[in-house]
Design an enzyme around this catalytic site. Structure first.
Site, PDB file in Angstrom:
ATOM      1  N   ASP A  17      -2.129  -9.190   9.783  1.00  0.00           N
ATOM      2  CA  ASP A  17      -0.949 -10.067   9.814  1.00  0.00           C
ATOM      3  C   ASP A  17       0.270  -9.403  10.468  1.00  0.00           C
ATOM      4  OD1 ASP A  17      -2.590 -11.710   8.323  1.00  0.00           O
ATOM      5  OD2 ASP A  17      -1.671 -11.157   6.410  1.00  0.00           O
ATOM      6  N   GLU A  44     -14.410  17.303   4.474  1.00  0.00           N
ATOM      7  CA  GLU A  44     -14.971  16.088   5.078  1.00  0.00           C
ATOM      8  C   GLU A  44     -15.198  16.336   6.560  1.00  0.00           C
ATOM      9  OE1 GLU A  44     -12.690  12.600   4.118  1.00  0.00           O
ATOM     10  OE2 GLU A  44     -13.150  12.762   1.992  1.00  0.00           O
ATOM     11  N   GLY A  94       0.840  -1.203   0.000  1.00  0.00           N
ATOM     12  CA  GLY A  94       0.000   0.000   0.000  1.00  0.00           C
ATOM     13  C   GLY A  94       0.869   1.244   0.000  1.00  0.00           C
ATOM     14  N   VAL A  95       0.260   2.366   0.328  1.00  0.00           N
ATOM     15  CA  VAL A  95       0.964   3.642   0.204  1.00  0.00           C
ATOM     16  C   VAL A  95       2.202   3.710   1.112  1.00  0.00           C
ATOM     17  CG1 VAL A  95      -0.535   4.859   1.862  1.00  0.00           C
ATOM     18  CG2 VAL A  95       0.581   6.146   0.081  1.00  0.00           C
ATOM     19  N   ARG A 112      -9.464   8.521  14.266  1.00  0.00           N
ATOM     20  CA  ARG A 112      -8.740   9.163  13.159  1.00  0.00           C
ATOM     21  C   ARG A 112      -9.598  10.207  12.449  1.00  0.00           C
ATOM     22  NH1 ARG A 112      -8.634   8.106   7.764  1.00  0.00           N
ATOM     23  NH2 ARG A 112      -9.676   6.094   7.974  1.00  0.00           N
ATOM     24  N   ARG A 126     -16.134  11.189  13.163  1.00  0.00           N
ATOM     25  CA  ARG A 126     -16.640   9.918  12.666  1.00  0.00           C
ATOM     26  C   ARG A 126     -17.214   9.015  13.762  1.00  0.00           C
ATOM     27  NH1 ARG A 126     -12.660   7.293   8.287  1.00  0.00           N
ATOM     28  NH2 ARG A 126     -13.508   8.821   6.845  1.00  0.00           N
ATOM     29  N   SER A 155      -5.396   9.025   6.587  1.00  0.00           N
ATOM     30  CA  SER A 155      -4.641   7.769   6.556  1.00  0.00           C
ATOM     31  C   SER A 155      -3.726   7.643   5.337  1.00  0.00           C
ATOM     32  CB  SER A 155      -5.578   6.563   6.649  1.00  0.00           C
ATOM     33  OG  SER A 155      -6.527   6.617   5.635  1.00  0.00           O
ATOM     34  N   LYS A 170       0.361  -9.950  -0.491  1.00  0.00           N
ATOM     35  CA  LYS A 170      -0.440 -11.177  -0.404  1.00  0.00           C
ATOM     36  C   LYS A 170      -1.233 -11.438  -1.677  1.00  0.00           C
ATOM     37  CE  LYS A 170      -2.991 -11.027   3.390  1.00  0.00           C
ATOM     38  NZ  LYS A 170      -3.721 -11.343   4.643  1.00  0.00           N
ATOM     39  N   HIS A 182     -16.614   3.096  10.150  1.00  0.00           N
ATOM     40  CA  HIS A 182     -17.035   4.145   9.214  1.00  0.00           C
ATOM     41  C   HIS A 182     -18.552   4.252   9.296  1.00  0.00           C
ATOM     42  CE1 HIS A 182     -17.636   6.508   5.611  1.00  0.00           C
ATOM     43  NE2 HIS A 182     -16.321   6.696   5.537  1.00  0.00           N
ATOM     44  N   HIS A 222     -13.664  -0.164   9.851  1.00  0.00           N
ATOM     45  CA  HIS A 222     -12.981   0.558   8.769  1.00  0.00           C
ATOM     46  C   HIS A 222     -11.484   0.746   8.991  1.00  0.00           C
ATOM     47  CE1 HIS A 222     -12.781   3.281   5.386  1.00  0.00           C
ATOM     48  NE2 HIS A 222     -12.348   4.277   6.134  1.00  0.00           N
TER      49      HIS A 222
HETATM   50  C1  SIN Z   1     -13.983   7.900   2.959  1.00  0.00           C
HETATM   51  O1  SIN Z   1     -13.903   8.217   1.786  1.00  0.00           O
HETATM   52  O2  SIN Z   1     -14.958   8.169   3.660  1.00  0.00           O
HETATM   53  C2  SIN Z   1     -12.859   7.140   3.581  1.00  0.00           C
HETATM   54  C3  SIN Z   1     -11.732   8.023   3.819  1.00  0.00           C
HETATM   55  C4  SIN Z   1     -11.079   7.718   5.132  1.00  0.00           C
HETATM   56  O3  SIN Z   1     -11.281   6.655   5.699  1.00  0.00           O
HETATM   57  O4  SIN Z   1     -10.375   8.589   5.636  1.00  0.00           O
END
Ligand code: SIN
Length: 527
Positions: free
Chosen positions: A213, A118, A12-13, A372, A280, A377, A33, A234, A337
């Site tokens: 893992d 957001e 991933g990133v 978070r 959230r 992330s 994986k 989420h 999430h």
């Molecule tokens: C989302 O698009 O709601 C997920 C983004 C995040 O988890 O920060």
């Protein structure tokens, strides 16, 4: 057997951001994986939060991150995140990441980056790509870059079974490759970038690879793990019976979506002054409470702009169920999430075990505290993946080959023969249901103790062997035990950890830490 300077577990990133830098200093093996593009990164829809508007913007991003984290954020880590974020995003832009930009004639300069807002952000600071496919675009550009580097070797469809220790330092890993063959890798430093653990819950937005893992392996290798009780749900996963728990991005509420209960009322004013843009954890709990009386819906029917153009991925998904954002109420409820806890690290990804590093969701720098902030992330992966690489290059030469053969024998003997996958499947389904029911969004002692007993019973029939299913099953059990133990020990409600029997927040913010069967709390001590 493979001998490299640096082993990166996860594509991933965080892993790719590290690999790009490590390649300048030695040979790198990146192990994934599944296919390289299949990680939590690729599933991130809404975007990447970044403060590119100067000092005031950076200070506000820090403040929003601290607020969302409910008193438990490690301020030093959060400062690093928001201050270094802009440089890392500039770098992505230079590497060809195609964030969305304004076309001609919308009151903005054509070609200017398009920002959105957001939940719990005090201003619009979220970049997105292809509308609602931000993670996939970032992954695309990083994968392209990594593939162009001669020093990086990729091993896809390989499961890491265990970390290999030489004395008390990590010196490599044992892998099971796509054909089921055992491989040992010796490396002078190992980076865990293997993402989260959403599969520990029956309902999750995470892909199948998210089985915790890295955390489970690090814990078995003696590393300290922290804040495992803080699991973010989420608020708005798609909730049609029989359909997958598809993520309906936070950005929908950022662009005006309302939440409506079964009586057709907008209800968030009863829970938080920021309404649908509350943090959230607050929104997820509100939906759960309202959901006790019937379905809860996202309502975007009042929007004036073209939603299919702004959210093409979500719109295409909904179309499969004959639903449209512009026309219909969309049923939602929370789903697992993101894990705020993980392998305890400093901002350079150093764990408590020499030679072992962690970055991204697998790690716990304390940057998210108890909850978070939305869209932090992807930035976390970019910033802390890069910093981990900086520290890894200072590790001494690999201690040698002999560990590989020994460890191979030991691990193979320990885990025995391959397990039949169907048995593993039923066992895992039971674990995931148990965690969802008794250690999910709303918790109390009785439920958590029931979860603990259930996990003990499952342990008796624990899958053995070195198939992917058996390895993941054991890791899920390890993660579940760590989560339940920490959730039981934390007798307060804070951020994502909601104890019905301890509804208040304690005066002092403390991180839970677990290592080698012990659990204790440490005060949050950053400046
Ligand atoms: C989302 O698009 O709601 C997920 C983004 C995040 O988890 O920060």
């Amino acid at each position: 057997m493979v001998d490299v300077d640096y082993l990166v577990i996860g594509g991933g990133v965080a892993g790719l951001s590290a690999a790009v830098r490590l390649a300048a200093r030695g040979t790198v093996l990146v192990v994934t994986k599944e296919a390289l593009a299949e990680s939590n990164t690729a599933y991130a829809q809404g975007g990447i939060a970044v403060a590119m508007g100067g000092d005031e913007d950076v200070a506000l991003h820090l403040e929003d991150t601290l607020q969302a984290g409910d008193g438990l954020v490690n301020r030093a880590a959060a400062r690093v995140l928001v201050q270094q974020g802009p440089q890392r995003v500039e770098e992505l832009l230079a590497w060809g990441t195609g964030f969305d930009r304004y076309p001609q004639g919308q009151g903005y300069k054509a070609g200017e980056l398009m920002w959105t807002r957001e939940a719990a952000h005090s201003r619009s600071r979220i970049l997105h790509a292809n509308g609602d496919a931000t993670g996939r675009e970032i992954a695309r550009s990083l994968v392209e870059r990594v593939r162009s580097l001669e020093q990086v070797r990729l091993m896809e469809w390989a499961v890491t079974a265990e970390l290999l220790l030489e004395g008390d330092r990590v010196a490599g890993a044992l892998l099971v490759d796509g054909e089921g063959g055992l491989r040992t890798v010796a490396a002078r430093a190992v980076l865990l970038a293997s993402g989260g653990a959403g599969q520990v819950y029956a309902e999750t937005t995470n892909p199948e690879v998210a089985t915790g893992d890295g955390i489970a392996m690090a814990y078995r290798a003696g590393a300290a793990v922290s804040d495992m009780e803080f699991y973010q749900f989420h608020p708005t996963a798609f909730a049609l019976p029989g359909a997958p728990r598809f993520l309906l991005s936070e950005a929908l509420r950022g662009e005006g979506a309302w939440l409506i209960n079964a009586r057709g009322e907008r209800f968030m004013q009863r829970y938080h002054p920021q309404l649908e843009l509350a943090p959230r954890d607050v929104v997820a709990r509100a939906i759960t409470m309202e959901g006790m009386d019937g379905p809860v819906y996202l309502d975007m029917r009042h929007a004036r702009h073209d939603l299919a153009a702004r959210f093409p991925g979500i719109s295409a998904f909904l179309e499969r169920y004959s639903l449209s954002l512009q026309r219909d109420l969309i049923p939602v409820r929370p789903a697992a999430h993101y894990l705020m806890g993980g392998v305890q690290t400093d901002v350079h990804g150093r764990t408590s075990v020499a030679g072992l590093y962690a970055a991204g969701e697998v790690a716990c720098t304390g940057v998210h505290g108890a909850n978070r902030l939305a869209s932090n992330s992807l930035l976390e992966g970019l910033v802390f993946g890069a910093l981990a690489a900086e520290a890894m290059v200072a590790e001494p030469e690999c201690p040698g080959w002999h560990l590989a053969a020994d460890a191979l024998q030991r691990t193979a003997a320990q885990h025995g023969v391959m397990t039949r996958e169907e048995h593993t499947g039923r066992w895992v389904a039971e674990l995931r249901q148990l965690m969802w029911r008794d250690a999910g969004l709303l918790r109390d002692r009785a439920g958590l103790e029931r979860a603990q007993r259930g996990l003990q019973a499952l342990e008796q029939a624990q899958p053995s062997g070195l198939s992917r299913g058996a390895i993941e099953a054991r890791n899920l059990l390890e993660i579940a035990r760590l989560m339940v133990a920490a959730a039981l020990a934390r007798e307060e409600s804070r951020g994502a950890h909601a104890r019905m029997d301890f509804p208040d927040r304690n005066a002092v913010a403390r991180h839970s830490v677990q290592q080698r069967g012990r659990l204790w709390f440490e005060a949050e001590s950053s400046d």
